[in-house]
Design an enzyme around this catalytic site. Structure first.
Site, mmCIF file in Angstrom:
data_model
loop_
_atom_site.group_PDB
_atom_site.id
_atom_site.type_symbol
_atom_site.label_atom_id
_atom_site.label_comp_id
_atom_site.label_asym_id
_atom_site.label_seq_id
_atom_site.Cartn_x
_atom_site.Cartn_y
_atom_site.Cartn_z
ATOM 1 N N ARG A 181 1.065 -1.215 0.201
ATOM 2 C CA ARG A 181 0.117 0.136 -0.343
ATOM 3 C C ARG A 181 0.648 1.430 -0.336
ATOM 4 N NH1 ARG A 181 -2.338 -4.274 2.822
ATOM 5 N NH2 ARG A 181 -0.912 -3.513 4.688
ATOM 6 N N PHE A 185 4.221 0.136 -4.278
ATOM 7 C CA PHE A 185 5.953 -0.594 -4.142
ATOM 8 C C PHE A 185 4.720 -1.153 -5.793
ATOM 9 C CE2 PHE A 185 7.244 0.826 -0.848
ATOM 10 C CZ PHE A 185 8.222 1.752 -0.902
ATOM 11 N N VAL A 212 -9.516 -10.049 -2.413
ATOM 12 C CA VAL A 212 -10.127 -8.755 -2.809
ATOM 13 C C VAL A 212 -10.022 -7.315 -3.055
ATOM 14 C CG1 VAL A 212 -12.898 -9.095 -2.296
ATOM 15 C CG2 VAL A 212 -10.860 -8.434 -1.086
ATOM 16 N N TYR A 237 -5.718 -4.482 -9.017
ATOM 17 C CA TYR A 237 -5.199 -4.888 -10.706
ATOM 18 C C TYR A 237 -6.056 -4.161 -11.544
ATOM 19 C CZ TYR A 237 -1.686 -8.517 -9.206
ATOM 20 O OH TYR A 237 -1.280 -9.214 -8.509
#
Length: 233
Positions: A166, A169, A198, A204
């Protein structure tokens, strides 16, 4: 004729403000680098894969050894077969020198609100004389789309260690693979994601990936694969 009123007394000069001006903090700078992995990185790659297996609740399928990885990952030039990008972080800037003619490392500076606490950093430090820490990796290799009549990349693994999530990276790793695909004229990059993850699915999708709900992964491995050695074609 009335005399003109005398001028008002001069206003006293304001006392100098002795309170120092507020300085906006710059946070905690962290420097990151994505580079090609080399055979000397195998111990870190092995640890990262094991941590990924733990995170994905798949340790019962984990049997990789450092020896197996060393003998299979680095037998071809990068991008022609199995390729690994390593994500490294440091409190000091990375040198801009190019370690490999095949790939120019990606460098980025992150200004974080809080320092990163990494209790396992000693297990992921390539050089004990500096503060470089391995924070993640992506393993990928070429595949082919007959529909596009173009090669592409398939991402087998992409993983960022827990203290470094988060913070942007993961997007760096995915972007590095996508940029290489574009550079080589490839048609797509694809991978799979566990349906319960999730957070990864949302990440993504935010990166622009399409989640193909109608597709299922088919796999032959272990005894089921070995049994085909006895089948007459």
């Amino acid at each position: 004729m009335a005399a003109a009123a005398p001028p008002p007394p001069p206003t006293a000069a304001p006392e100098p403000n002795m309170v120092p001006p507020l300085i906006t903090p710059i946070g905690f700078p962290v420097f990151s680098r994505i580079r090609l992995a080399t055979p000397s990185d195998v111990p870190f790659i092995h640890k990262l894969i094991h941590q990924m297996a733990v995170f994905e609740r798949l340790t019962h399928l984990f049997s990789a050894t450092e020896s197996n990885l060393a003998s299979t990952l680095f037998n071809s030039r990068p991008f022609q077969s199995f390729t690994v990008f390593l994500l490294e972080v440091s409190r000091s800037p990375f040198p801009t020198a190019v370690d490999s003619p095949d790939f120019t490392p990606f460098l980025k500076t992150h200004n974080l609100d809080l320092p990163i606490e990494d209790p396992e950093s000693y297990n992921f430090t390539p050089d004990m004389l500096n503060d470089v820490v391995v924070a993640g990796f992506v393993l990928f290799f070429p595949n082919y789309s007959s529909f596009l009549a173009k090669p592409g990349f398939y991402i087998e693994d992409i993983f960022v260690r827990e203290p470094y999530r988060r913070k942007g990276f993961g997007s760096m790793l995915l972007t590095a693979v996508a940029k290489q695909a574009v550079k080589m004229g490839y048609g797509r990059v694809e991978w799979v994601v566990l349906d319960w993850n999730v957070n990864a699915i949302k990440f993504y999708e935010q990166m622009g990936a399409e989640i193909l709900q109608e597709w299922r992964v088919c796999r032959l491995t272990g005894d089921a694969l070995e049994a085909f050695d006895q089948v007459n074609i």
